[in-house]
Scaffold this motif. Sequence first.
Motif, PDB file in Angstrom:
ATOM      1  N   THR A  16      25.216   5.091  47.164  1.00 27.81           N
ATOM      2  CA  THR A  16      23.745   5.106  46.545  1.00 27.81           C
ATOM      3  C   THR A  16      23.585   5.129  45.062  1.00 27.81           C
ATOM      4  O   THR A  16      23.068   3.982  44.687  1.00 27.81           O
ATOM      5  CB  THR A  16      23.191   6.677  46.763  1.00 27.81           C
ATOM      6  OG1 THR A  16      23.456   7.049  48.049  1.00 27.81           O
ATOM      7  CG2 THR A  16      21.801   6.772  46.288  1.00 27.81           C
ATOM      8  N   PHE A  19      23.983   1.172  44.534  1.00 32.29           N
ATOM      9  CA  PHE A  19      22.574   0.712  45.096  1.00 32.29           C
ATOM     10  C   PHE A  19      21.608   0.605  43.698  1.00 32.29           C
ATOM     11  O   PHE A  19      21.196  -0.298  43.494  1.00 32.29           O
ATOM     12  CB  PHE A  19      21.938   1.638  46.250  1.00 32.29           C
ATOM     13  CG  PHE A  19      20.517   0.846  46.637  1.00 32.29           C
ATOM     14  CD1 PHE A  19      20.348  -0.206  46.899  1.00 32.29           C
ATOM     15  CD2 PHE A  19      19.498   1.861  46.042  1.00 32.29           C
ATOM     16  CE1 PHE A  19      19.167  -0.503  47.405  1.00 32.29           C
ATOM     17  CE2 PHE A  19      18.106   1.476  46.393  1.00 32.29           C
ATOM     18  CZ  PHE A  19      17.920   0.235  46.874  1.00 32.29           C
ATOM     19  N   SER A 243      27.283   2.358  52.823  1.00 34.88           N
ATOM     20  CA  SER A 243      25.982   3.230  52.525  1.00 34.88           C
ATOM     21  C   SER A 243      25.255   2.171  51.396  1.00 34.88           C
ATOM     22  O   SER A 243      23.861   2.318  51.696  1.00 34.88           O
ATOM     23  CB  SER A 243      26.184   4.447  51.578  1.00 34.88           C
ATOM     24  OG  SER A 243      27.122   4.369  50.730  1.00 34.88           O
ATOM     25  N   THR A 244      25.630   1.616  50.727  1.00 35.33           N
ATOM     26  CA  THR A 244      24.824   0.524  49.935  1.00 35.33           C
ATOM     27  C   THR A 244      24.253  -0.354  50.525  1.00 35.33           C
ATOM     28  O   THR A 244      22.943  -0.897  50.283  1.00 35.33           O
ATOM     29  CB  THR A 244      25.838  -0.229  48.789  1.00 35.33           C
ATOM     30  OG1 THR A 244      26.613   0.924  48.096  1.00 35.33           O
ATOM     31  CG2 THR A 244      25.167  -0.930  47.826  1.00 35.33           C
ATOM     32  N   LEU A 247      21.156   1.030  52.541  1.00 35.01           N
ATOM     33  CA  LEU A 247      20.145   1.432  51.555  1.00 35.01           C
ATOM     34  C   LEU A 247      19.310  -0.090  51.227  1.00 35.01           C
ATOM     35  O   LEU A 247      18.181   0.010  51.100  1.00 35.01           O
ATOM     36  CB  LEU A 247      20.456   1.815  50.189  1.00 35.01           C
ATOM     37  CG  LEU A 247      20.761   3.523  50.510  1.00 35.01           C
ATOM     38  CD1 LEU A 247      21.428   3.886  48.933  1.00 35.01           C
ATOM     39  CD2 LEU A 247      19.490   4.082  50.339  1.00 35.01           C
TER      40      LEU A 247
END
Length: 277
Positions: A16, A19, A243-244, A247
């Motif tokens: 995150t 991101f 997770s990047t 997102l």
Amino acid sequence: MTAVILATACAIVYGTADFFGGLATRRSRVLAVVALSQVAGLALILVLLPLLPGRLGGEDVLWGLAAGVSGAAGLVLFYRALATGVMSVVAPTTAVTSAALPVVFGLATGERPSFWALVGVVLALGSVLLVSQSPGGGEGASPGSVLAALAAGAGFGGFFVLLALAQKEAGLWPLVGARLSSISVVLLLALATRRALRPSAGGLRVIVAAGTLDMAANVLYLLAKQHGLLSLVAVLVSLYPASTLVLARQVLGERLRAVQLAGVACALGAVALIAVA
């Protein structure tokens, strides 16, 4: 199980933070984003120190200082590799090297994960390679850019190894040392290149979010390492690109390639194997 939960949460928070960092670099110069996000992270760790107190020891702070230099060097080398090479080669090379180095160090210093945990490690390394793939082929990748990518990965992996060498009783003090040294490196680089560190209009909030999330992930990493083996914790943390990607898909509407989706699936499988091992 505690280490697995903390390391997986760390990967999510790292992803995150990346991101938000990516969003920030679309609005402001890269060096300004790096410098200001590092300062934001330092502010967070100073707030958390009284809540998670530790013993202030010179050796532990020195490990932190060394970790900060290693991480900052890795970041500079990573951007250099991107500037001179092909992203589809540089990104996975850096990611896998940064994941593999702590695993090798942990095994070399006597850690002995179970068979299924090692299978999870191999699967995790493969998932990092897959999710880090970017559009385009690897044609034109110069030997220099590949070497820079390997050195960048060693810098990032060294950050995890050096932090892990600090004593558990030190609490968050190694992170204070790491952030002070990394800020010093970035400021010296800005002075040497005469680059301004002023963010663009409206970009400061995103930069602060990236910096605080990055430091929160560092805290989760230290806590995870206190409860588990470096060779397992570090490889779980290295799954952060997944997770990047998620997102970017949910927020920006970016399409995931089939190879990246396969990488996300491998990452989930790796977490499951290490958790049950």
